[in-house]
Design a protein around this motif. Structure first.
Motif, PDB file in Angstrom:
ATOM      1  N   ALA A 319       0.834  -1.203   0.000  1.00 28.47           N
ATOM      2  CA  ALA A 319       0.000   0.000   0.000  1.00 28.47           C
ATOM      3  C   ALA A 319       0.866   1.250   0.000  1.00 28.47           C
ATOM      4  O   ALA A 319       0.568   2.230  -0.691  1.00 28.47           O
ATOM      5  CB  ALA A 319      -0.926  -0.006   1.212  1.00 28.47           C
ATOM      6  N   LEU A 320       1.935   1.241   0.782  1.00 25.68           N
ATOM      7  CA  LEU A 320       2.857   2.373   0.808  1.00 25.68           C
ATOM      8  C   LEU A 320       3.748   2.370  -0.430  1.00 25.68           C
ATOM      9  O   LEU A 320       3.960   3.415  -1.059  1.00 25.68           O
ATOM     10  CB  LEU A 320       3.705   2.320   2.079  1.00 25.68           C
ATOM     11  CG  LEU A 320       4.805   3.369   2.229  1.00 25.68           C
ATOM     12  CD1 LEU A 320       4.220   4.779   2.215  1.00 25.68           C
ATOM     13  CD2 LEU A 320       5.591   3.135   3.517  1.00 25.68           C
ATOM     14  N   ALA A 321       4.266   1.196  -0.782  1.00 28.33           N
ATOM     15  CA  ALA A 321       5.187   1.106  -1.914  1.00 28.33           C
ATOM     16  C   ALA A 321       4.562   1.612  -3.203  1.00 28.33           C
ATOM     17  O   ALA A 321       5.237   2.205  -4.048  1.00 28.33           O
ATOM     18  CB  ALA A 321       5.652  -0.337  -2.086  1.00 28.33           C
ATOM     19  N   LYS A 395      11.055   1.218   5.378  1.00 30.12           N
ATOM     20  CA  LYS A 395      12.199   0.357   5.063  1.00 30.12           C
ATOM     21  C   LYS A 395      11.751  -0.879   4.309  1.00 30.12           C
ATOM     22  O   LYS A 395      12.386  -1.303   3.338  1.00 30.12           O
ATOM     23  CB  LYS A 395      12.916  -0.038   6.356  1.00 30.12           C
ATOM     24  CG  LYS A 395      13.705   1.092   7.000  1.00 30.12           C
ATOM     25  CD  LYS A 395      14.358   0.642   8.296  1.00 30.12           C
ATOM     26  CE  LYS A 395      15.169   1.768   8.920  1.00 30.12           C
ATOM     27  NZ  LYS A 395      15.775   1.352  10.224  1.00 30.12           N
ATOM     28  N   THR A 396      10.629  -1.466   4.728  1.00 30.62           N
ATOM     29  CA  THR A 396      10.093  -2.637   4.040  1.00 30.62           C
ATOM     30  C   THR A 396       9.659  -2.292   2.619  1.00 30.62           C
ATOM     31  O   THR A 396       9.856  -3.078   1.688  1.00 30.62           O
ATOM     32  CB  THR A 396       8.894  -3.216   4.817  1.00 30.62           C
ATOM     33  OG1 THR A 396       9.313  -3.567   6.138  1.00 30.62           O
ATOM     34  CG2 THR A 396       8.341  -4.449   4.131  1.00 30.62           C
ATOM     35  N   SER A 397       9.113  -1.105   2.453  1.00 31.90           N
ATOM     36  CA  SER A 397       8.564  -0.702   1.153  1.00 31.90           C
ATOM     37  C   SER A 397       9.627  -0.227   0.179  1.00 31.90           C
ATOM     38  O   SER A 397       9.322   0.025  -0.993  1.00 31.90           O
ATOM     39  CB  SER A 397       7.512   0.413   1.349  1.00 31.90           C
ATOM     40  OG  SER A 397       6.455  -0.044   2.156  1.00 31.90           O
ATOM     41  N   SER A 401      14.954  -3.428  -5.793  1.00 34.43           N
ATOM     42  CA  SER A 401      16.154  -2.950  -6.488  1.00 34.43           C
ATOM     43  C   SER A 401      15.973  -1.553  -7.070  1.00 34.43           C
ATOM     44  O   SER A 401      16.958  -0.834  -7.271  1.00 34.43           O
ATOM     45  CB  SER A 401      16.523  -3.923  -7.613  1.00 34.43           C
ATOM     46  OG  SER A 401      15.450  -4.066  -8.523  1.00 34.43           O
ATOM     47  N   GLU A 402      14.728  -1.158  -7.330  1.00 25.85           N
ATOM     48  CA  GLU A 402      14.507   0.158  -7.928  1.00 25.85           C
ATOM     49  C   GLU A 402      14.924   1.302  -7.013  1.00 25.85           C
ATOM     50  O   GLU A 402      15.067   2.439  -7.446  1.00 25.85           O
ATOM     51  CB  GLU A 402      13.040   0.325  -8.316  1.00 25.85           C
ATOM     52  CG  GLU A 402      12.083   0.395  -7.136  1.00 25.85           C
ATOM     53  CD  GLU A 402      10.633   0.548  -7.560  1.00 25.85           C
ATOM     54  OE1 GLU A 402      10.296   1.602  -8.123  1.00 25.85           O
ATOM     55  OE2 GLU A 402       9.854  -0.398  -7.345  1.00 25.85           O
ATOM     56  N   TRP A 403      15.103   1.011  -5.721  1.00 20.01           N
ATOM     57  CA  TRP A 403      15.488   2.045  -4.764  1.00 20.01           C
ATOM     58  C   TRP A 403      17.004   2.148  -4.567  1.00 20.01           C
ATOM     59  O   TRP A 403      17.476   3.065  -3.888  1.00 20.01           O
ATOM     60  CB  TRP A 403      14.815   1.785  -3.413  1.00 20.01           C
ATOM     61  CG  TRP A 403      13.364   2.141  -3.428  1.00 20.01           C
ATOM     62  CD1 TRP A 403      12.316   1.333  -3.757  1.00 20.01           C
ATOM     63  CD2 TRP A 403      12.800   3.419  -3.131  1.00 20.01           C
ATOM     64  NE1 TRP A 403      11.129   2.022  -3.682  1.00 20.01           N
ATOM     65  CE2 TRP A 403      11.403   3.308  -3.297  1.00 20.01           C
ATOM     66  CE3 TRP A 403      13.340   4.648  -2.733  1.00 20.01           C
ATOM     67  CZ2 TRP A 403      10.534   4.379  -3.082  1.00 20.01           C
ATOM     68  CZ3 TRP A 403      12.481   5.709  -2.525  1.00 20.01           C
ATOM     69  CH2 TRP A 403      11.103   5.580  -2.702  1.00 20.01           C
TER      70      TRP A 403
END
Length: 555
Positions: A319-321, A395-397, A401-403
């Motif tokens: 939901a956050l990601a 942190k979980t979201s 790899s895109e981050w």
């Protein structure tokens, strides 16, 4: 007692009977003050887990004419506390109204459209009402508004209408814009200017949807995570309430504060003492500020003794990601700063109060405030990650790899700021080159593009500084100024002059010539003058290709 009409006190009684119960009954004093006034339309928007349902249960139990709830409320703060804001008896409206309560999501499950859902809602609620009022004749043409109008016309009985999850249409049916207006029009037709409405109380996560010029629900006052106003202290658990729970159950308050505190809200309740202050001093009282805690997480920790992330009981990290991966004008970089403990200014005025209409990062950040992922300081208009529990969600979201590139750039920017503070000009030049290489080649063409690249390289400075472009000195302009925020007043002001295909020494000379430091008199003795040059004409085979030069002096 029916399913929707006069649902009774049982749900609220179960809350009171629970091992952990935080008494928020004084909220009813505020609601009583607006019953049968122009302000009787209340829209509460808060994240999940923040006690909306229990407050709705309490509201129903209090006003319900069939609830027989006096003995229950006589023991609560509503009746027992001496409240200076209360001009009425606590029980002035106790059991005085017909209560109509329904949850929008209950009618959506088997429906494919707003129209179908509204028909389902109307049929079920009308049937419940007509069981108590069989004398009101119904036919297929009689809608819910007509039924309530007829009841009021025959009996003069007024209704308190409580609507839970009112915003579910916009959260679940996200891309059904054509039918949004049907839903808003239904609520307007049911509530606006109706004499049978003594109080309308809606709860949801999102504020009222802005739909172009459509102002169907403009009669509602909104009490949100941005501006809870008179209901600020009832938005979550206050620090005092959490301390009391910790003392009662022997829990570590400091740990609980670090994990679940951080939702800063403020609001003023009207009162005679406030009016006295205004009369004597000529100024309004300052807003009362509350540090709020996430209620569900506190309750779980108090009961179990385990401090951990309870957020995922009601939300998944996706939901956050879903929202923070949208790279609107530097959103990802902003998220990196927030995760590092920074605060970022946000303009919430353009947010359209839905989950699909975003025009930039400020709209996404505004949504995250309402979802509870960000705190909001209404004095500074800044957002921040409120506590360790929410940081854990971020942190979980951001593990995908895109981050990786975002966090690499953020680390580079942090090193650049540190090298600047240390006046290590060679290191600054080296790090600027690395940062410049991360932006597109279109930034290698003029001084304006160089300014963009330098701002990008210093983006982590937003944690410590306010950025000003082209500060007028009276004799010219400094290209970039970084002024330290009040909480970082020990940091030096940074004054950057850019040169393109010129000598870097000329940048420092220009700064001194233009009297820039004098313009920053407040920071005198703690200013760094930074000259930066980039030479675009060096050929690509030369080792100095894309080379930056830098010089730093103290003023």
């Amino acid at each position: 007692m029916g399913i929707y009409l006069n649902p009774g006190k049982e749900n609220y009684q179960m809350a009171i009977n629970s091992e952990i119960f935080v008494d928020k009954s004084e909220m009813l004093l505020f609601l009583n003050a607006i019953v049968n006034t122009k302000q009787r339309f209340v829209c509460i928007s808060r994240p999940r887990r923040f006690g909306k349902t229990m407050a709705a249960d309490m509201t129903c139990a209090y006003y319900d004419s069939e609830a027989d709830s006096r003995a229950m409320f006589e023991k609560l703060n509503l009746a027992t506390n001496c409240n200076p804001y209360n001009k009425q008896a606590w029980d002035i409206y106790l059991e005085k109204f017909e209560v109509l309560r329904f949850v929008i999501t209950d009618f959506m499950g088997s429906c494919n459209s707003v129209s179908e859902m509204l028909q389902n809602l109307t049929d079920e609620i009308s049937e419940d009402i007509l069981e108590k009022y069989p004398e009101i004749k119904s036919d297929k043409q009689l809608n819910l508004r007509s039924i309530l109008n007829k009841i009021y016309g025959k009996t003069k009985r007024q209704f308190v209408i409580v609507i839970d999850e009112w915003d579910a249409v916009f959260r679940i049916w996200k891309n059904n814009k054509e039918e949004y207006t049907k839903y808003l029009d239904f609520l307007r037709d049911l509530l606006k200017d109706r004499p049978y409405v003594a109080l309308a109380y809606m709860t949801g996560i999102l504020p009222i949807k802005k739909y172009g010029q459509h102002s169907a629900l403009n009669m509602f006052d909104e009490y949100s995570m941005l501006y809870p106003r008179q209901l600020a202290e009832f938005t979550g658990f206050t620090e005092k309430e959490v301390k009391d729970l910790c003392n009662r159950f022997g829990r570590d308050f400091d740990e609980i504060k670090a994990w679940y505190d951080g939702y800063k809200v403020s609001g003023i309740r009207p009162s005679d003492p406030d009016y006295k202050i205004l009369k004597e001093t000529g100024s309004s009282p300052k807003p009362e500020t509350f540090e709020l805690y996430s209620p569900l997480s506190v309750v779980q920790t108090i009961i179990t003794g385990f401090i951990k992330n309870y957020w995922n009981k009601t939300e998944t990290y996706e939901a956050l990601a879903e929202y923070i991966r949208r790279d609107y004008d530097g959103l990802k970089e902003t998220i990196a700063i927030l995760m590092d403990g920074g605060k970022i200014k946000v303009d919430t005025s353009t947010y359209q109060n839905d989950m699909v209409t975003f025009t930039g990062k400020d709209d996404v950040l505004s949504l995250l405030i309402h979802l509870g992922y960000l705190g909001f300081d209404d004095e500074t208009s800044e957002v921040f990650v409120p506590n360790k529990e929410i940081l854990d969600e971020f942190k979980t979201s951001t593990k995908s790899s895109e981050w990786l590139s975002t966090f690499e750039s953020f680390e580079l920017s942090q090193k650049l700021i540190k090298a600047t503070w240390e006046m290590n000009s060679d290191k600054v030049a080296e790090l600027l080159e690395k940062a410049h290489n991360k932006v597109e080649n279109k930034t290698y063409n003029d001084e304006a593009a160089l300014s963009y690249a330098v701002q990008y390289a210093y983006y982590a400075s937003q944690k410590y500084y306010t950025t000003i472009l082209e500060l007028d000195s009276g004799k010219g302009y400094a290209d970039i100024i970084y002024l330290p925020s009040p909480q970082y007043s020990d940091k030096p002001a940074l004054l950057i002059e850019l040169k393109y295909n010129k000598e870097v020494d000329g940048a420092i000379s220009q700064i001194k010539k233009q009297n820039y430091p004098e313009r920053l008199e407040h920071y005198k003795g703690n200013i760094l003058l930074i000259g930066i040059n980039y030479n675009k004409d060096i050929p690509s085979h030369n080792p100095d290709f894309k080379h930056h030069s830098c010089i730093i002096e103290k003023a």
